[in-house]
Each structure stands twice: as structure tokens, then as C-alpha cells.
Design a protein around this motif. Structure first.
Motif, PDB file in Angstrom:
ATOM      1  N   PRO A 174      -6.889   7.245  -7.488  1.00 57.64           N
ATOM      2  CA  PRO A 174      -6.281   5.922  -7.281  1.00 57.64           C
ATOM      3  C   PRO A 174      -5.568   5.422  -8.540  1.00 57.64           C
ATOM      4  O   PRO A 174      -6.054   5.615  -9.653  1.00 57.64           O
ATOM      5  N   GLY A 177       1.057   7.403  -8.775  1.00 54.26           N
ATOM      6  CA  GLY A 177       2.126   7.361  -7.787  1.00 54.26           C
ATOM      7  C   GLY A 177       1.891   8.343  -6.662  1.00 54.26           C
ATOM      8  O   GLY A 177       2.198   8.058  -5.491  1.00 54.26           O
ATOM      9  N   HIS A 179      -1.021   9.277  -5.466  1.00 56.86           N
ATOM     10  CA  HIS A 179      -2.042   8.718  -4.573  1.00 56.86           C
ATOM     11  C   HIS A 179      -1.417   7.700  -3.628  1.00 56.86           C
ATOM     12  O   HIS A 179      -1.761   7.639  -2.438  1.00 56.86           O
ATOM     13  N   ASP A 180      -0.477   6.907  -4.156  1.00 61.01           N
ATOM     14  CA  ASP A 180       0.198   5.913  -3.314  1.00 61.01           C
ATOM     15  C   ASP A 180       1.045   6.579  -2.240  1.00 61.01           C
ATOM     16  O   ASP A 180       1.148   6.074  -1.110  1.00 61.01           O
ATOM     17  N   ASP A 181       1.684   7.716  -2.587  1.00 60.38           N
ATOM     18  CA  ASP A 181       2.523   8.421  -1.617  1.00 60.38           C
ATOM     19  C   ASP A 181       1.698   9.103  -0.534  1.00 60.38           C
ATOM     20  O   ASP A 181       2.087   9.133   0.634  1.00 60.38           O
TER      21      ASP A 181
END
Length: 264
Positions: A174, A177, A179-181
Motif C-alpha cells: 500500500p 503507484g 498498488h493503486d493500479d
């Protein structure tokens, strides 16, 4: 024949040793950060994350010092800096244009630069986070050793796969970038697929144009910076993948045509 086999055995042993050092320096700290729930964006978590992200270059340093090996240096020419920046920036920018997002670029780019602390902050982050922290390992250490036994395509496939595998833990950490994708998304899939043609382009500027590691750093930095400055591509990430793949094919065709017939 026996000497060549012995040399290849030594190279394989060194590559395995590099991989172990690299993964220990990178994956172990990332695992600790993930399991502890540390914030990778600030404080001690950010410092540990950044040092771990430098695992490939640090592993190369360990190998060079341990085995007292010489590091290959690039050859200065105006051609490879121009080619490196152009090849790195082309696909993200072309995808932005082809998807009709160009009018949104100035506003988005301004906010990104401001968020990074200005132009100098954006430039520093762009070069350090990825290009400098990785390329002395991938293109400085691993690539030339693979090239002793594999052609440009084979080297790009092996190195591209290794480069992608190294990134996998980021999708479970977490605050990153990746992890966000998300791993099993369009962004995740195209990220890994794009590493193969991008690896080939880096091989071209480092070897054919003789730019060495600095050229790879420029390609990597140009790609990362352009991806950050253009508005989110959404489904247009497939256009980005298409452009970078077509560029690699075109560059490969040029490279082959300009090679002496005796080494084709």
C-alpha cells in the motif's frame, strides 16, 4: 569449447549471485514494510522503501566490489542522449495525443510538477526513483553478461522478465503507484508487457549507440516523467503499449540493417 562452457558457468553463477543479493536488498525490506503497515510515503518507511528500491544498483555495486570487475563505460555522442529521451517519451506522449487527452496535458503537468516541489524536485525524483536506483544493475551488470550468450531479442526477453518480476511486490505494498493500479488490471498487464519492448530500446541506446548506463537512465527517466506529466491514460494504456512495441520493432529493423553482414 571447454573454456567457453567454463566462462558461461561463471557468468551464470554471478547472475544468480546478483539476483540473490538484489532480492535480499529489495524484497526483504518491502516485505517488512508491508507486514508492519508502515507508511512508505513519509518518515522512516519512506527511507527504507527508497533504499530497498535501489536494490538492483546496490547489488551491482556489491558484485563489482566483490569480484573486482570493471564496469563498462559509455561513449559520449550527441546521438544517444537525443535518442534516449525521444524513445523514452514517445509512447506515453503519443498515447496522450491519440486518445485526445492533449488539451488536458498542461493543467495536469503543472499540478504534478507543483506536487513534486517544482521543476527541480520533479527532475530529482524522476532520475533517482527508478532510473539511477535500478539501471546500474539491470543495464550495467545483467545486460552485458546476457549479451555474451544471447542476441538482442533473447536478452530483452530474459531481462524484461526479470525486471517485471522484481516489481511484483510493489502491487501488494500500500502507498505505491503499482498498488493503486492493481496487478490484475489493464494498467498492471500493460505495465509488464511494455517492459519487454522498453528493455529492447534500452539495449539499443546502451549498446548500438554506445551510451552505456547513462543512456538507459535517460530512457527510463523520460518514460517515467512523461507518464507522470500526461493525464491518466485509462484504456489508452493499450495505445501506449502498441506505440512502444511498434517503436521497438522499427528500431530493431534499423539495427539489423546497419549491422555488418558478418555479425547478423
Amino acid at each position: 569449447m571447454a573454456r567457453a562452457a567454463e566462462a558461461w558457468t561463471v557468468i551464470k553463477r554471478r547472475l544468480v549471485e546478483f539476483a540473490v543479493v538484489c532480492l535480499v536488498l529489495t524484497w526483504v525490506p518491502w516485505a517488512v514494510l508491508g507486514l508492519s503497515g508502515a507508511n512508505v510515503d513519509e518518515g522512516a518507511g519512506s527511507l527504507v522503501f527508497s533504499l530497498a528500491a535501489s536494490g538492483p544498483s546496490l547489488a551491482a555495486l556489491v558484485m563489482w566490489l566483490r569480484h573486482r570487475e570493471r564496469r563498462r563505460r559509455g561513449h559520449w555522442s550527441w546521438r544517444w542522449p537525443v535518442a534516449a529521451v525521444g524513445l523514452g517519451a514517445l509512447a506515453p506522449f503519443a498515447a496522450c495525443v491519440l486518445s485526445g487527452r492533449l488539451p488536458d496535458l498542461p493543467g495536469h503537468a503543472s499540478s504534478v510538477v507543483a506536487g513534486a516541489g517544482g521543476v527541480l524536485g520533479a527532475a530529482a525524483y524522476t532520475f533517482l526513483a527508478g532510473p539511477v536506483s535500478e539501471e546500474f544493475g539491470w543495464r550495467g551488470y545483467v545486460q552485458p553478461r546476457l549479451r555474451q550468450y544471447y542476441g538482442p531479442l533473447g536478452t530483452s526477453l530474459i531481462l524484461g522478465a526479470a525486471w517485471g518480476l522484481w516489481h511484483v511486490p510493489l502491487y501488494f505494498l500500500p502507498g505505491t503507484g503499482q498498488h493503486d493500479d492493481g496487478l490484475f488490471t489493464e494498467q498492471g498487464l500493460t505495465f509488464f508487457l511494455a517492459l519487454f519492448p522498453l528493455t529492447y530500446l534500452m539495449l539499443f541506446v546502451t549498446e548500438r549507440l554506445r551510451g552505456g548506463v547513462p543512456a538507459a537512465i535517460l530512457v527510463h527517466a523520460a518514460w517515467n516523467l512523461t507518464e507522470q506529466l500526461v493525464p491518466p491514460l485509462g484504456h489508452a494504456v493499450w495505445l501506449e503499449l502498441l506505440v512502444v512495441t511498434a517503436t521497438a520493432v522499427a528500431v530493431g529493423s534499423y539495427w539489423r540493417r546497419t549491422l555488418p553482414a558478418t555479425v547478423r
